[in-house]
Design an enzyme around this catalytic site. Sequence first.
Site: not given
Ligand code: ZN
Length: 458
Positions: A270, A321
């Site tokens: 991220h 993800d």
């Molecule tokens: Zn993750």
Amino acid sequence: MTARRLLLEDVLLPTGWARDVVLEIESGWIRAVLPGGAAEGCERIPGIALPGLPNLHSHTFQRAMAGLAEIRGPGEDSFWTWRGVMYGFLGRLTPEEVQAVAAQAMVEMLEGGFTALAEFHYLHHDPAGRPYANPAEMGARVAAAAAETGIGLTLLPVLYSQGGFGAQPATPGQARFLHDVDGYARLLDASARAVAPVEDAALGMAPHSLRAVSPEGLRAMLEIRRDGPVHIHAAEQLREVEECLAWSGQRPVAWLLSNAPVDRRWCLVHATHMDPAEVEGLARTGAVAGLCPITEANLGDGVFEAPAFLTAGGRLGVGSDSNVEITAPGELRMLEYSQRLARRGRNLLAAAPGASTGRSLYEAALAGGSAACGRRIGRIEPGHRADLAVLDRSHPSLSLAEGDGWLDALVFSAGAAALDSVVVGGRTLVSGGRHHRREAIARRYRAAMAGLAGRAAG
Ligand code: ZN
């Protein structure tokens, strides 16, 4: 595995596009790349061959709750309410169900153009929080699903040892994740055995986040293995940045840069919320920013500082993800579109004036994703795995395209529907857009979901 000789019509090599290239493959590895090589005895692979894209961040079990958290709650919905739904859900999963869900996700990854996966794996214990007889039981299930589906695997067993910044106690919803450092060392040993049967699998380490691992825990775990990839969630949510500031006086990425040996082994997943000094500092380390644009949009995380990070020489890759939607070109499209929406411009991530945005995104994600997986993948070159994604040139979106235009058409128009065949480690796993075990794996997935729903109702 026996040797194969493939004749590729059009192919993206590290040196650029080439036509009529013979690829010699032995035991899953590319032995020779011969432009204009003798075509006798070759299998012709029609279409446009690309190096397969690595998926650098996934929690495969979350595929089972895709689309189930899209109902507005009583208060303000956020990442944190989504996490509550996710904890309720994973509290019930059995090892058999984890394998069924992982295999389904991996089939969709392969059909979606991902040929390798780095699985950030934190669901370790039984529903009561007790270790299974094999501490890597769940990791072994992920490895078994990779062997069944053929996807390349980097397993990243996760250390999760506290409930929040400053050694907060874990919540009951986190009971299945927890280890101290000694337990984690045993988990790594068992995980090495779990991935051993999977061809060319790699093992790395993953401190879950600065929320879930103490500074001492982080230092101690890094002593256990001195090589292989290290992945950590960082700065996904603004609340996480605020809590980190309150705890340490530093933002998460800044804290890592000054307190951890972040280098080219590392992948910061991220890294959404960075100030300019963090952007420059992270780029300088050579660590990969692991972006998950579709999940980050789904969870309302924010927008990554992509133009500044790339200008500073930063490396990035993409991951699926939460697996709410699984598509390699779709991740690249969302990466560029989120920048366009936030910065009100176009072609923001193209490498240079006149460069194709599709090719720039694809090559950046190949390089960063391959590094983050810690395997020799992502290049059609001798000494690398024979991992290919082949486009169907008869797809309508490709009809006027040529060269880099194929990648622009793939990323911005056709998406994964333009994929015809997918080869991993020299084996053709997807033909005509469909994985060869798609039906059986989907049937088992549906049965697992029915069982899970039955237990929830009962
Ligand atoms: Zn993750």
